[in-house]
Design an enzyme around this catalytic site. Structure first.
Site, mmCIF file in Angstrom:
data_model
loop_
_atom_site.group_PDB
_atom_site.id
_atom_site.type_symbol
_atom_site.label_atom_id
_atom_site.label_comp_id
_atom_site.label_asym_id
_atom_site.label_seq_id
_atom_site.Cartn_x
_atom_site.Cartn_y
_atom_site.Cartn_z
ATOM 1 N N ASP A 1 81.719 57.899 60.564
ATOM 2 C CA ASP A 1 80.615 57.952 59.602
ATOM 3 C C ASP A 1 79.389 58.611 60.235
ATOM 4 O O ASP A 1 78.243 58.190 60.049
ATOM 5 C CB ASP A 1 80.274 56.553 59.082
ATOM 6 C CG ASP A 1 79.456 56.628 57.799
ATOM 7 O OD1 ASP A 1 79.537 57.655 57.112
ATOM 8 O OD2 ASP A 1 78.737 55.659 57.495
ATOM 9 N N ARG B 1 75.658 68.502 58.530
ATOM 10 C CA ARG B 1 74.306 68.828 58.057
ATOM 11 C C ARG B 1 74.135 70.266 57.612
ATOM 12 O O ARG B 1 72.996 70.704 57.423
ATOM 13 C CB ARG B 1 73.257 68.479 59.126
ATOM 14 C CG ARG B 1 73.210 67.008 59.513
ATOM 15 C CD ARG B 1 73.017 66.102 58.327
ATOM 16 N NE ARG B 1 72.693 64.727 58.739
ATOM 17 C CZ ARG B 1 72.739 63.688 57.910
ATOM 18 N NH1 ARG B 1 73.129 63.864 56.653
ATOM 19 N NH2 ARG B 1 72.420 62.485 58.325
#
Lengths: 318, 424
Positions: B306, B65
């Site tokens: 993932d 992120r």
């Protein structure tokens, strides 16, 4: 996932989110209760005090006139206070989340939320996060469910046809995008209708719809043969833009209900439509206004059914 | 710092070693297996009796992120999650904000990661500028900045001519292109597998053909351009069959699957569980069985987490509106072990899918236990179970369908370059 999110620990209705998973007993209880309210709507004094002091919040995140109005009338006939909130032009556009909005309203001592939203699962989401004493009624979420519409359809069928176990029912039109069709199918299978047909072009049917217990037809002349009940679905104009259909004219020619096609059904077959109708698209005016149409009585029964749902929910333990 | 990991069951899928023995670490490397070298008289001792010592896990898809999406998670938080999950190397997709399409962004990410001294971060660069699918990025510059491959993450390239040129250009330099096959128009804003569950719930669908048609396009372009492609997160039985055939034809390709898709199917969405809103969508039972079969026969090379940490607010919305993805770094090991047990697969085989095989795809030397190799290690108790809760997860993303589930396999120690960085 243990119990269904719309039932309380005793198996009573706590929210009404979908007709799927509801027992025939609960469905019949709602219809029976509605039966007792039909008289009320025909009296001079149309109010009974069952929900006196309770607040019903109509939260409509998607525009609707008819459904919102019938909920409002139903709540008022039960002597509840009704607050209408048109959320489509309110807090959602200010960036407030759905749950923030709901929590704020819950703080105003709501007892029942009637929720309409354009996304499937919105009513489930709200029901999962409201305080335990609040009841949620799904007034339509995306393509998923519209249980009170299906229940008023069942009420109408029962009025005219009595025994569900001897019926052949056809649902005609845009099943893919229809929350009404899904809720009708679950209610009809649970109430014991032995043969349910869906009739539509392949572009308007979702995958594996037959797993819900229906027979698929693409041809009206076969699908309507000998049916007792025809449930027409509304066709949205945007289906022509999204490559589902070439034109409303061609749709009407092959799937619109005309007197000629209606003649294929049983002579005493009834025709339902959830409204608002597109005359000349899914239904011919001669049928809509004809002797086999029960479309106007449906609207009146809708009020009784919504009164029934609200009174049952208000009586359930949280 | 010298360390001796004593009496652990050493499993190295690369060399096929599976034995109880001591492991000696010094200067960031493995220096000996079994026989104690000189100078280990007063080293740090780790008792690994009853534990498994394997190469640190290598994850082919973990979103950290950064830059830009720090409201979801930070490099610090997700690096802690990585080592708590035994992950010592990870590839991060370019879907940051802005996307990893400029060397400066990649250098900054590498720099920040290096300073944290946790898992090694391998950025995957954007294949097109802004991931917009129109203009190529400076791939060679990005490689020099540290990118190990190029991808569109989950952004589409609607124009096949652009895709063809991107593959051609990457092939010029021998760069690998990582692609998740999905036709943009067929996916058409869908959120669930085309099947009974989506029909019941009234959710917009993503058909299997959205995957297979994109796959067919990419395979055809591979033949034409000579590009080497890694296929990310295959989801369907038909997709696995196409990749199996393509591998048999000798095409230069590899493939991974997300750990969620090894376990879950569309039925798990239940009553609109937004934690099951994933990309690609969870598919049918038959698809899941085909993914498992593809893992067993080697059609699918690796399992990735993932990892997609998402803040609660972005999941507390109606299903179709929910941010897709699930947190996964800390679940990769226990869920791989769960699959191994269910598939009756020897542990060494299962661990290969999350160590040496993904290392090969990344083109790195790690992911093995050999003398003189880098001492990135995961030491775990395969029998210890724990209930997954928001509190037990180090990741800022608490979004997982496995919340409340009891899973076997607890990481006890994670070493990075010989340093003990996590103790569970």
């Amino acid at each position: 996932m243990s119990r269904h999110p719309q039932l309380n620990a005793s198996g009573e209705l706590r929210h009404l989110l979908t007709t799927e998973g509801l027992s025939a007993t609960i469905l019949q209880q709602i219809l029976d209760t509605a039966e007792s309210f039909v008289g009320v709507t025909e009296r001079d004094v149309k109010k009974i005090p069952l929900l006196r002091g309770k607040s019903v919040f109509n939260l409509f995140f998607e525009p609707s006139t008819r459904t919102r109005t019938t909920f409002e009338i139903a709540a008022k006939r039960l002597s509840a206070d009704v607050i209408n909130l048109n959320m489509a032009v309110s807090s959602q556009t200010k960036g407030e989340t759905l749950l923030d909005t709901v929590n704020n309203l819950a703080a105003m001592h709501a007892d029942i939320f009637v929720v309409r939203h354009n996304l499937s699962g919105a009513a489930h989401l709200i029901a999962r996060h409201v305080r335990p004493e609040i009841h949620v009624i799904n007034a339509g979420d995306g393509w998923h469910a519209h249980p009170t519409q299906a229940l008023l359809d069942m009420f109408t069928i029962r009025r005219y046809k009595q025994d569900f176990h001897a019926l052949r029912v056809a649902i005609v039109g845009d099943v893919l995008h229809s929350r009404v069709a899904r809720s009708q199918i679950h209610a009809l299978t649970t109430l014991g209708v032995p043969e349910i047909r869906v009739i539509a072009p392949k572009t308007l049917l979702p995958a594996k719809i037959e797993r819900l217990g229906v027979h698929v037809y693409h041809d009206m002349s076969q699908g309507l043969k000998d049916v007792d009940v025809l449930m027409m679905l509304r066709l949205q104009h945007e289906r022509m833009q999204s490559a589902h259909l070439p034109s409303s004219e061609e749709y009407f020619k092959y799937y619109g209900l005309t007197p000629h096609k209606l003649a294929l059904a049983k002579a005493d077959a009834i025709v339902l439509h959830p409204g608002p109708m597109n005359r000349g698209v899914e239904i011919d005016s001669d049928v809509a206004d004809g002797p086999q149409s029960v479309i106007l009585p449906q609207v009146n029964f809708g009020i009784a059914v919504r009164m029934a749902v609200m009174s049952i929910l208000a009586g359930a333990q949280s | 710092m010298k360390t001796c990991i004593q009496n652990g069951r050493l499993i190295d899928p690369q060399s096929k070693m599976d034995q109880v023995n001591d492991l000696f670490l010094a200067d960031g490397k493995i220096v000996a297996i079994g026989v104690r070298p000189d100078g280990f008289a007063d080293c740090q001792r780790i008792d690994a009796t009853g534990l498994i010592v394997c190469p640190g896990l290598i994850d082919l898809a973990a979103r950290l992120r950064e830059p830009g999406l720090e409201y979801m998670a930070t490099l610090e938080s997700e690096q802690e999650a990585a080592v708590a999950g035994g992950v010592t190397s990870l590839a991060c997709p370019p879907d940051t904000d802005p996307p990893l399409d400029e060397p400066g962004l990649v250098e900054m990410l590498k720099h920040r990661a290096r300073n944290l001294d946790r898992a090694q971060v391998y950025p995957v660069g954007a294949l097109t500028q802004g991931l917009e699918g129109e203009r190529l990025t400076e791939m060679a510059e990005l490689r020099d900045a540290g990118c190990i491959a190029f991808s569109q993450a989950d952004a589409p390239i609607a124009n096949l001519h652009v895709l063809m040129r991107a593959m051609q250009y990457a092939a010029t330099f021998g760069f690998k292109v990582w692609l998740r096959p999905q036709d943009h128009h067929l996916a058409n804003h869908g959120v669930a597998h085309e099947g009974e569950v989506a029909t019941r719930l009234g959710l917009p669908i993503i058909s299997v053909s959205a995957e297979t048609i994109a796959l067919a396009n990419i395979l055809a372009l591979m033949k034409e351009t000579g590009a080497s492609v890694h296929f990310c997160r295959i989801s369907s039985a038909a997709g696995v069959a196409m990749l199996r055939a393509a591998k048999q034809q000798g095409l230069s390709l590899t493939c991974d699957v997300a750990i969620h898709h090894v376990h879950l199917i569309d039925m798990d969405i239940g009553f609109f569980d937004t934690n099951c809103r994933l990309i690609p969508p969870l598919r049918s039972f038959e698809d899941r069985e085909a993914l498992r079969a593809g893992l067993l026969d080697g059609t699918i090379d690796a399992i990735c987490s993932d990892h997609a940490p998402i803040d609660d607010d972005a999941k507390l919305v109606p299903f179709a509106q929910a941010e897709p993805g699930a947190t996964g770094l800390e679940l990769l090991l226990p869920l791989t072990l769960k699959w191994a047990r269910e598939a009756r697969l020897p542990l060494i085989e299962a661990l290969g899918r999350i160590t040496n095989r993904p290392a090969r795809i990344l083109g790195i030397e790690d992911g093995r236990l050999i003398p003189d190799g880098r001492a990135d290690l995961c030491v775990f108790d395969p029998e210890q179970d724990r209930v997954i809760t928001a509190q037990t997860l180090k990741s800022l993303g608490k979004n997982t369908p496995f919340i409340g589930t009891e899973l076997c396999g607890q990481v006890k120690f994670t070493f990075i370059a010989g340093h003990l960085v996590y103790r569970g």
